[in-house]
Design an enzyme around this catalytic site. Structure first.
Site: not given
Length: 302
Positions: A135-137
């Site tokens: 999942i994105d930062k």
């Protein structure tokens, strides 16, 4: 291009990525990465993962030598929701990168996991042991981690066959006339901006199911269930239908809710335990900043 190995197709055999993974020691996800980078050619030409192989096709596969990053264990607190001998489920905080890269060599989830346990499934790249999805930062929430090769194979297979469950919460711009919907639109690198993904004809299949949970003046809370897992999928799909995520610096408008990036949270994660086949499902509430923003939006309704 230096060929590590070649395959000659002797019969019709379906998708290109599946055929190569079945006739080599490369995982299907690794094959898809090599296809995207142009390291696999069919009859001297670059083809998509969905290309249907035909009799006498000549497939040339080059596997670049990976330059190992110096990934060191770091004593970073982890919010572990579940752990057994095969898998770890962790609640990743907003602001943490999942694995090291050129721009983020340390202080990642992988560094924290390596400090927590020595039992992490090896990865072809070396710098993301245990990682089967990301999942994105600036997205928070649940991730499943593989502790051994069997678990990695099982979890990757569940992702490929769409048998797991991933549900996200998102605060988006605008209001909806419909209560539910499905976005079926292919995603690829944005040809006009390589930093972004976009809905592109001929891109990879991408399907998102959404449900409107609450509406506020100018905003809405939605749940999004992933059928596929493309890079930035929810962010791209919601923008595509005119409802970009609030706080999204890449795909959203400049005038938006203030925060630390997009208001997106991986709330529900379900999958089969790799050894026993038992269905495991977990839920986690969004972080405080997300909940406070919901309280604020609800106050606007009067």
């Amino acid at each position: 291009m230096v060929a590590d190995f070649e395959l000659i197709v002797t019969t019709k055999a379906g998708r290109l990525d599946k055929y190569i993974s079945e006739h080599s020691d490369l995982s299907r996800s690794r094959v898809q990465e090599l296809l995207a980078s142009g390291d696999i050619l069919v009859n001297g030409k670059q083809e998509k993962a969905s290309y249907k192989v035909a009799n006498n096709d000549q497939i040339t596969v080059h596997v670049p030598k990976l330059v190992p990053l110096n990934v060191e264990p770091e004593d970073i607190p982890l919010d572990i929701v579940y752990e057994d001998e095969d898998v770890i489920v962790v609640n990743k905080p907003q602001g943490m990168v999942v694995h090291p890269s050129a721009g983020h060599p340390n202080h990642t989830l992988v560094n924290a996991l390596m400090n927590h346990t020595k039992e992490l499934a090896a990865s072809p790249e070396g710098f993301r042991p245990g990682i089967v999805h990301r999942i994105d930062k600036d997205t928070s929430g649940l991730l499943m981690i593989a502790k051994n090769a069997h678990a990695r194979t099982s979890l990757e297979s569940q992702l490929a066959h769409k048998t797991n469950k991933r549900v996200y919460l998102a605060i988006v711009h605008g209001n909806f006339k419909e209560a539910t919907g499905t976005i079926d639109a292919p995603i690829a690198r944005n040809p006009k901006d390589r930093k972004k993904m976009a809905v592109v004809e001929g891109g990879k299949e991408a399907v998102t199911h959404f449900r409107v949970l609450e509406q506020y003046p100018g905003y809405a809370l939605v749940s999004c269930q992933l059928e596929t897992g493309r890079t930035h999928q929810i962010r791209v799909h919601m923008k595509y239908i005119g409802h970009p995520l609030a706080g999204d610096p890449l795909y959203g408008p400049k005038k938006t809710l203030k925060g630390h990036g997009q208001f997106l949270h991986a709330k529900i994660l379900g999958f089969k335990q790799p050894k026993t086949g038992q269905w495991l499902e977990f839920q986690i509430d969004p972080p405080e900043i997300f909940q406070k923003k919901l309280t604020y939006l609800r106050s606007l309704k009067g």
